[in-house]
Design a protein around this motif. Structure first.
Motif, PDB file in Angstrom:
ATOM      1  N   LYS A 121     -13.871 -83.803  -3.486  1.00 48.01           N
ATOM      2  CA  LYS A 121     -12.856 -84.678  -3.513  1.00 48.01           C
ATOM      3  C   LYS A 121     -13.328 -86.507  -3.739  1.00 48.01           C
TER       4      LYS A 121
ATOM      5  N   TYR B  28      -6.852 -81.876   3.474  1.00 41.78           N
ATOM      6  CA  TYR B  28      -6.655 -82.246   1.936  1.00 41.78           C
ATOM      7  C   TYR B  28      -8.081 -82.528   1.647  1.00 41.78           C
TER       8      TYR B  28
ATOM      9  N   GLY C 166     -10.641 -79.431   2.110  1.00 36.07           N
ATOM     10  CA  GLY C 166     -10.405 -78.616   1.000  1.00 36.07           C
ATOM     11  C   GLY C 166     -10.914 -77.385   1.054  1.00 36.07           C
TER      12      GLY C 166
ATOM     13  N   ASP D  10      -3.772 -79.527  -3.878  1.00 40.08           N
ATOM     14  CA  ASP D  10      -4.557 -80.200  -4.698  1.00 40.08           C
ATOM     15  C   ASP D  10      -3.973 -81.145  -5.615  1.00 40.08           C
ATOM     16  N   GLU D  11      -4.755 -81.739  -6.592  1.00 37.36           N
ATOM     17  CA  GLU D  11      -4.344 -83.157  -7.156  1.00 37.36           C
ATOM     18  C   GLU D  11      -3.218 -82.913  -8.308  1.00 37.36           C
TER      19      GLU D  11
END
Length: 330
Positions: A4, A57, A60, A166-167
């Motif tokens: 990320k 986050y 991930g 996630d994004e």
């Protein structure tokens, strides 16, 4: 493996959170009661849950979690600075490395979470198991500060659920009209304040540092309050994701330097108040809340500005990397 990239949104969120972390610890040095207690309750109800959520986050699912990097970034700073802190505050060279002190429990916990996340994620419904064990650990009297076991398990749901984000989900959260996030934030703040004023939720319950009984609650009461705490922690984090800007502004840079600020704050806050107590005395700060708040803001601002600059960040990274190369095999 995909990694990320740096996010301006999360850097902005981390800046706000690190300010609250330092401010919360500064207020803690003055008093745990009255108006100070109300402010601390509001801060502690969400600032570490949000930090841990964001750490999850960026850890991930399916993302790179190289053991060497984890040990260098979490294990080495924990061992070094926890040791220095114990020697400085307790005036002893006997340091129990399995007993995290003050803010350094976070490094120890992060070390454990990141080392085991890739294996634990193979468990079906891990997020639900994490929540259930997070509630259950509060019943265990032996789960306390040793190896930060209480916090590792109680805060783990934030890390796990953060790692599931996630994004695309972030974009969906940000598309929610901001008026709803503002309204929810106000309602949560009012609820936390009212519960604190009526002595229904001890501040210690937000810290997850000990069992329910040790915080003055029955097991049933503790479980109910922890469910409430989880709700506040998750909702406040989502509100921050929705409300804070995703572009570069003047304070964004501090979000990439939170580790240095976090470490330095353990020493700057204590040292700052040691000086203030000699000049003004603890009683004066306790009885004059305006002066106490100003002193806390000054110490917080000084910590952020002094240790949040690029020079300190680069020095920290280089020294930590140098020690890592000595300790770890290539």
């Amino acid at each position: 493996m995909k990694v990320k990239e740096r996010s301006l949104l999360f850097d902005n969120i981390k800046t706000v959170l690190i300010i609250l972390v330092v401010l919360g610890h500064a207020l803690e040095e003055i008093s745990l009661e009255h108006g100070y207690g109300i402010i601390r309750a509001c801060i502690y109800s969400f600032h570490m849950p949000a930090f841990i959520f964001i750490s999850g986050y960026f850890s991930g699912w399916g993302y790179s979690n190289e053991s060497k990097k984890i040990i260098v970034n979490c294990g080495i700073p924990y061992f070094i600075f926890n040791t220095i802190y114990v020697i400085w505050t307790e005036k002893t060279f006997f340091v129990n490395v399995f007993l995290p002190k003050y803010i350094f429990w976070y490094f120890f916990s992060l070390l454990i979470w990141r080392l085991f996340i890739n294996d634990l994620k193979k468990i079906k419904g891990l997020w639900l198991w994490a929540l259930l064990f997070g509630l259950y650990i509060g019943v265990i009297r032996e789960a306390d500060r040793f190896m930060s076991i209480s916090r590792i398990i109680a805060f783990f749901p934030y890390f796990i659920i953060g790692s599931m984000l996630d994004e695309e989900r972030v974009r969906k959260i940000r598309r929610v009209p901001k008026r709803y996030a503002i309204l929810l934030s106000v309602l949560m703040a009012c609820t936390v304040i009212l519960l604190h004023i009526n002595a229904l939720v001890p501040v210690k319950s937000y810290e997850n540092i000990q069992c329910y009984n040790a915080s003055g609650m029955s097991n049933l009461q503790g479980i109910i309050i922890r469910v409430f705490s989880y709700g506040i922690g998750f909702m406040a984090t989502l509100c921050m994701i929705n409300l804070l800007p995703d572009k570069k502004i003047w304070y964004t840079k501090y979000g990439s330097r939170t580790v240095v600020i976090y470490v330095a704050s353990a020493f700057s806050v204590k040292a700052g108040y040691n000086i203030i107590r000699k000049v003004a005395g603890t009683y004066y700060l306790t009885q004059h809340m305006g002066i106490g708040l100003i002193s806390a803001v000054i110490i917080t601002a000084a910590t952020i500005l002094i240790f949040g600059n690029k020079f300190c960040s680069d020095i920290y990274t280089r020294i930590n990397g140098f020690i890592g190369n000595i300790v770890m095999k290539n």
